[in-house]
Design a protein around this motif. Sequence first.
Motif: not given
Length: 98
Positions: A6-8, A17-22, A28-30
């Motif tokens: 996740i960090v990479m 990771l806590t942001g929203t990705i559309e 969707i998740s990171l």
Amino acid sequence: MTFFGIVMMELFTRIRLTGTIEHDGEHISLQEFVEKSFQGGVDAVLSIVDDAMDIPTATQGGKVVKVLKLALSCTLFNAEERPVMKEVLSTLLKLSHV
């Protein structure tokens, strides 16, 4: 090991990771975002990388793709399928010598 992946991904994409990705109208998740980029090939993967990262050559771009693929492998659902840190380190060291 999941944490390392996740960090990479956060580091290379500059997406938290806590942001929203559309993507295509859905959230969707990171991990899903990075995974979907691989469906489009190397150029698609490099298009999600932080613009501030200097990737001057195709060789460097290939290394970025390999690191993101390694990061994804560290976030696999089944712990038995994830690489151990010794394998991750070995892979990263090999990439540094290419």
